[in-house]
Design an enzyme around this catalytic site. Structure first.
Site, PDB file in Angstrom:
ATOM      1  N   TYR A 110       0.780  -1.182   0.062  1.00 56.34           N
ATOM      2  CA  TYR A 110       0.162   0.006  -0.010  1.00 56.34           C
ATOM      3  C   TYR A 110       0.850   1.301  -0.036  1.00 56.34           C
ATOM      4  O   TYR A 110       0.414   2.386  -0.596  1.00 56.34           O
ATOM      5  CB  TYR A 110      -0.922   0.076   1.366  1.00 56.34           C
ATOM      6  CG  TYR A 110      -2.154  -0.808   1.064  1.00 56.34           C
ATOM      7  CD1 TYR A 110      -2.183  -2.160   0.998  1.00 56.34           C
ATOM      8  CD2 TYR A 110      -3.309  -0.097   1.438  1.00 56.34           C
ATOM      9  CE1 TYR A 110      -3.100  -2.712   0.557  1.00 56.34           C
ATOM     10  CE2 TYR A 110      -4.586  -0.682   1.273  1.00 56.34           C
ATOM     11  CZ  TYR A 110      -4.459  -2.357   0.819  1.00 56.34           C
ATOM     12  OH  TYR A 110      -5.740  -2.757   0.780  1.00 56.34           O
ATOM     13  N   ASP A 113      -2.632 -18.473   0.749  1.00 57.97           N
ATOM     14  CA  ASP A 113      -3.558 -18.982  -0.049  1.00 57.97           C
ATOM     15  C   ASP A 113      -4.371 -20.069   0.808  1.00 57.97           C
ATOM     16  O   ASP A 113      -5.421 -20.340   0.463  1.00 57.97           O
ATOM     17  CB  ASP A 113      -3.038 -19.598  -1.528  1.00 57.97           C
ATOM     18  CG  ASP A 113      -1.621 -20.280  -1.430  1.00 57.97           C
ATOM     19  OD1 ASP A 113      -1.180 -20.330  -0.259  1.00 57.97           O
ATOM     20  OD2 ASP A 113      -1.201 -20.749  -2.229  1.00 57.97           O
TER      21      ASP A 113
END
Ligand code: IPM
Ligand code: MG
Length: 366
Positions: A142, A231
């Site tokens: 970010y 994941d």
């Protein structure tokens, strides 16, 4: 003893933001009277409404007002109206600017399944979901270097690359250490299980997260530490959500996983959050949900996520634990009595009530 007085900066924002913050402010006023402290509220603009009024998403006065407060309560920012403004001026920039400007590196996102709402979860036969996601909030991709450039290189099929855009995931040891330590601290006060979520099979930055966690772990012998690739974690949150206690993770993985964790607890309309910086600096409290412009002004917004955020504000920034407990108990009681807003109602009978009535029910319970 003289009465305690706290200054609260309120940023209603856009869409349903003003409706849900006004609910939370009335609840805060009620508990402050009940528990004998005083709250001074000052309202500030940020997000789309600030773009409309001042041409920028985060006016200086807003950031300064927040810095001078004891805590910040924020509704939500953004909406389709501002989708076309320049990327540097988008309403979301207000959020990122507040996080960076206030140094809010630690984002707590509890995902709690209220017993009464287990039927609202999309998962079958679930109970006992009580996860605390500790998301790093001022680093990683970010806030890493972003940019674009033209490339003369060619791909394997011979086509030329043209414009290249990049965003950089980078973490320093010190940034990792302070957030991982938070993770350990919260786990020590809960079920003593900390899961570090990363992508260490691929990313160098993730490998540094693991090294730092290994180094800190001996300071918290009572906490068990395990690792999950992001994941796999996204699968396990569906497969065995009740086995998680505290998850600590990077800015972007925390963004994604907290939406998933929110979904399995039934409604994003129930989820509060706290963003905290160094001790003694103001924290910022906001619902996890967005500005929901499609239902703004219809009375359909669920005020409970913001009301529960107000409880977190009392607990973490003001140390008014009894008042925080009182709000949380009132929310539980109203759910137990069968009252629901539309987002968490399965029957749509006369106990399905609007924002204002839900707020009144919670106020009655206080
Ligand atoms: C969140 C939101 C923000 C984020 C957006 C609005 C910038 O998704 O708080 O989770 O990505 O952090
Ligand atoms: Mg998000």
């Amino acid at each position: 003893m003289s009465e305690k007085i706290y200054n609260i900066a309120v940023i209603p924002g856009d869409g349903i933001g003003p409706e849900v913050t006004s609910s939370a402010v009335s609840v805060l006023k009620a508990v402050s009277e009940k528990f004998g402290f005083k709250l001074n509220f000052s309202e500030y603009k940020a997000g789309g409404c600030a773009i409309d009024e001042f041409g920028i998403p985060l006016p200086e006065a807003t950031l300064e007002g927040c810095k001078a407060s004891d805590a910040v309560l924020l509704g939500a920012v953004g909406g389709p109206k501002w989708d076309k403004v320049d990327a540097s001026l988008r309403p979301e920039k207000a959020l990122l600017g507040l996080r960076a400007g206030l140094g809010l590196y630690s984002n707590l996102r509890p995902a709690l399944l209220f017993e009464e709402l287990s039927s609202a979860s999309p998962l079958k036969n679930v109970s006992n979901i009580d996860i605390l996601i500790v998301r790093e909030l001022t680093g990683g991709i970010y806030f890493g270097e972003h940019g674009r450039y033209m490339s003369e290189d060619v791909l394997s099929d011979g086509s030329s690359k043209g414009t290249v855009a990049f965003d950089t995931e980078s973490y320093s040891e010190a940034e990792i250490e302070r957030i991982v330590r938070e993770g350990f601290r919260y786990a020590a006060g809960r079920e003593k299980k900390l899961t570090l979520v990363d992508k260490a099979n691929v990313l160098e930055s993730s490998r540094l997260w693991r090294e730092v966690a290994e180094k800190i772990a001996p300071e918290y012998p009572e906490v068990s530490l395990d690792y999950l690739y992001v994941d796999n974690c996204s699968m396990q949150l569906i497969n065995r959500p009740e086995t998680f206690d505290v998850i600590v993770t990077s800015n972007m993985f925390g963004d994604i996983l907290s939406d998933e964790a929110g979904m399995i607890t039934g409604s994003i309309g129930m989820l509060p959050s706290a963003s905290l910086g160094a001790p003694g600096t103001p924290g910022m409290y906001e619902p996890v949900h967005g500005s929901a412009p499609d239902i703004a002004g219809t009375g359909k917004a669920n005020p409970m996520a913001t009301i529960l955020s107000a409880a977190m504000l009392l607990r973490w920034s003001l140390d008014e634990t009894k008042a925080a407990d009182c709000i949380e108990a009132a929310v539980k009681q109203v759910l137990k009595d069968g009252y629901r807003t539309a987002d968490i109602s399965s029957s749509h009978d006369d106990k399905t009530i609007n924002t204002e009535s839900m707020t009144l029910k919670i106020l009655e319970s206080i």
